[in-house]
Design an enzyme around this catalytic site. Structure first.
Site, PDB file in Angstrom:
ATOM      1  N   GLY A  17       0.807  -1.220   0.000  1.00  0.00           N
ATOM      2  CA  GLY A  17       0.000   0.000   0.000  1.00  0.00           C
ATOM      3  C   GLY A  17       0.834   1.261   0.000  1.00  0.00           C
ATOM      4  N   GLY A  20       3.047   1.425   3.195  1.00  0.00           N
ATOM      5  CA  GLY A  20       3.786   0.173   3.218  1.00  0.00           C
ATOM      6  C   GLY A  20       4.884   0.075   2.185  1.00  0.00           C
ATOM      7  N   TYR A 139     -13.231   2.977  13.474  1.00  0.00           N
ATOM      8  CA  TYR A 139     -11.834   2.748  13.083  1.00  0.00           C
ATOM      9  C   TYR A 139     -10.886   3.027  14.252  1.00  0.00           C
ATOM     10  CZ  TYR A 139      -7.451   3.401  10.486  1.00  0.00           C
ATOM     11  OH  TYR A 139      -6.149   3.324  10.035  1.00  0.00           O
ATOM     12  N   LYS A 143      -8.546   0.251  16.450  1.00  0.00           N
ATOM     13  CA  LYS A 143      -7.099   0.423  16.585  1.00  0.00           C
ATOM     14  C   LYS A 143      -6.689   0.517  18.060  1.00  0.00           C
ATOM     15  CE  LYS A 143      -5.191   0.800  12.429  1.00  0.00           C
ATOM     16  NZ  LYS A 143      -4.002   0.016  12.035  1.00  0.00           N
ATOM     17  N   ASN A 168      -2.570  12.093   9.998  1.00  0.00           N
ATOM     18  CA  ASN A 168      -2.903  11.997   8.577  1.00  0.00           C
ATOM     19  C   ASN A 168      -1.639  12.030   7.709  1.00  0.00           C
ATOM     20  OD1 ASN A 168      -5.117  13.197  10.163  1.00  0.00           O
ATOM     21  ND2 ASN A 168      -6.217  13.220   8.223  1.00  0.00           N
ATOM     22  N   HIS A 182      -8.237  10.349   1.285  1.00  0.00           N
ATOM     23  CA  HIS A 182      -8.226  11.340   2.352  1.00  0.00           C
ATOM     24  C   HIS A 182      -8.163  12.743   1.744  1.00  0.00           C
ATOM     25  CE1 HIS A 182      -7.052   7.671   4.546  1.00  0.00           C
ATOM     26  NE2 HIS A 182      -7.637   8.257   5.576  1.00  0.00           N
ATOM     27  N   TRP A 205     -16.043  19.766   0.889  1.00  0.00           N
ATOM     28  CA  TRP A 205     -16.879  19.400   2.035  1.00  0.00           C
ATOM     29  C   TRP A 205     -16.622  20.295   3.240  1.00  0.00           C
ATOM     30  CZ3 TRP A 205     -17.938  13.581   3.291  1.00  0.00           C
ATOM     31  CH2 TRP A 205     -18.612  12.996   2.211  1.00  0.00           C
ATOM     32  N   ASP A 272     -17.446  18.211   9.014  1.00  0.00           N
ATOM     33  CA  ASP A 272     -16.067  18.676   9.146  1.00  0.00           C
ATOM     34  C   ASP A 272     -15.158  17.613   9.740  1.00  0.00           C
ATOM     35  OD1 ASP A 272     -16.066  21.362   8.185  1.00  0.00           O
ATOM     36  OD2 ASP A 272     -17.149  21.985   9.982  1.00  0.00           O
TER      37      ASP A 272
END
Length: 310
Positions: A17, A20, A139, A143, A168, A182, A205, A272
Site C-alpha cells: 500500500g 507500506g 476505526y 485500533k 494523517n 483522504h 466538504w 467537518d
C-alpha cells in the site's frame, strides 16, 4: 542499531500500500527479508489463515500496516465493516505473534483514536479522556483495542509490542480514488480535474474551520523504522510533524500551488470531522530520535508533481 534488521524476517502487512511501499523500501535498504501478504491469498481476518501465514513465513518481526479505512465519506458508509475488519486483523496478528514468540510486534495506530475534543496539542496521556469523533470512532476504537491487547500481552506473556499513533499522511503513491481518499489527495484530484475541464468552481466538504496535521509519507516510514529499532515500551507514541493547518488554509494552499483560479464553494451540509488535530510529537524524538524532516510545502509539491506525472 545499523544492523538491527539485517537478515531478519519481517512480516509487513499492508506492504503493497501507500505507506507500506515506503516502509518496505526502507527495510530492504537495511537488508531485512520482507514478506508482504496480499489479501487475495491471505485473509488476515481469518485466524486459521493467519496461523498458516506465520508457519510459512516464520517472521521475527511483524509491522502491521494493513487497514480497512479511508476518508470521511468511506468511514460514514462502512462503520460496521471498518470496525469488524480492523478488529479481527489486529487481534489475529497479535495473538499469532504471541504464539510464535516473536521478537517484536509493531502496531500502527491512528490519531482517530483520540477523543473528539482533545486539548491541543494531543498528548498520549489524553487518549482515554473521551469518545472519538463519531465518523472515525469505529476505526479509531478498533485500533485502540489493538493497543490494549499488546499491552495486556506484554504484561501476561512478555510480548514485545509497541503502538504508534499516526497522524494523517500524504505524499506520492497516495490513494486518489474519490470514494476512499483522504483530504489532500482528494483536493489535488479535484483541482486537477477542474483545471483540465476549465471548471469555474470546485466544491469542498464542510466549513473549512476544522484543522489537521499532516505527515509526509517518507518521514512516516522512517519513524516506523526507528521505533521498531529503538522503542520497546508498551505506552503509545505519537508519530506526526507537530504542525497544524485549517482545512480552509489547506484548500487555499493546494489551489494556489496548482494554479486554480476559479471559485471555491463550501458544502456546509457535509461534516467537518474532528474539530482540531495536532499532536505533541516530543515523545517520539525523546524515545527514538524521530523528527519529521519534510516541510509541508515541499511535501505538497512532491505529491502534486507525482499525481500529475503518474
Amino acid at each position: 542499531m545499523d544492523n538491527y534488521f539485517k537478515d531478519k524476517n519481517v512480516l509487513l502487512t499492508g506492504g503493497a500500500g501507500f505507506l507500506g511501499s515506503f516502509v518496505d523500501e526502507n527495510l530492504k535498504k537495511r537488508e531485512a527479508k520482507t514478506f508482504i501478504p496480499r489479501s487475495k491469498e491471505w485473509d488476515l481476518r481469518d485466524y486459521s489463515r493467519v496461523r498458516e501465514l506465520f508457519n510459512e513465513t516464520k517472521p521475527d518481526i511483524v509491522i502491521h500496516l494493513a487497514v480497512d479505512g479511508g476518508g470521511i465519506g468511506y468511514m460514514r458508509e462502512h462503520p460496521g465493516s471498518v470496525f469488524y475488519n480492523n478488529l479481527m486483523m489486529n487481534t489475529n496478528l497479535v495473538e499469532c505473534s504471541r504464539l510464535n514468540n516473536l521478537e517484536k510486534f509493531v502496531g500502527i495506530g491512528t490519531v482517530c483514536s483520540y477523543p473528539k475534543f482533545t486539548s491541543v496539542p494531543f498528548k498520549e496521556k489524553n487518549l482515554w479522556e473521551g469518545y472519538p469523533e463519531e465518523t472515525n470512532a469505529p476505526y479509531g476504537l478498533a485500533k485502540k483495542m489493538m493497543m490494549v491487547q499488546t499491552q495486556g500481552y506484554k504484561e501476561q506473556y512478555g510480548l514485545n509490542g509497541i503502538h504508534l499513533l499516526l497522524v494523517n499522511l500524504y505524499g506520492p503513491r497516495d490513494d486518489f480514488d474519490p470514494k476512499s481518499s483522504h483530504v489532500i489527495p482528494a483536493l489535488i484530484k479535484k483541482f486537477d480535474d477542474a483545471i483540465k475541464s476549465d471548471s469555474k468552481y470546485v466544491e469542498v466538504w464542510g466549513t473549512g474551520s476544522a484543522s489537521r496535521e499532516f505527515l509526509y509519507v517518507e518521514d512516516a516510514a522512517e519513524g516506523i523504522i526507528l521505533a521498531t529499532e529503538r522503542y520497546n515500551e508498551s505506552e503509545p507514541v505519537n508519530l506526526g510533524s507537530g504542525m497544524e493547518i485549517s482545512i480552509k488554509d489547506l484548500v487555499t494552499k493546494i489551489s494556489d500551488l496548482m494554479g486554480f483560479e476559479g471559485e471555491i464553494i463550501w458544502d456546509k451540509t457535509k461534516p467537518d470531522g474532528q474539530p482540531r488535530r495536532c499532536l505533541d510529537v516530543s515523545k517520539a524524538y525523546e524515545k527514538f530520535g524521530f523528527k519529521a524532516k519534510t516541510t509541508f510545502d515541499e511535501g505538497l509539491k512532491k505529491s502534486i508533481n507525482w499525481y500529475k506525472n503518474k
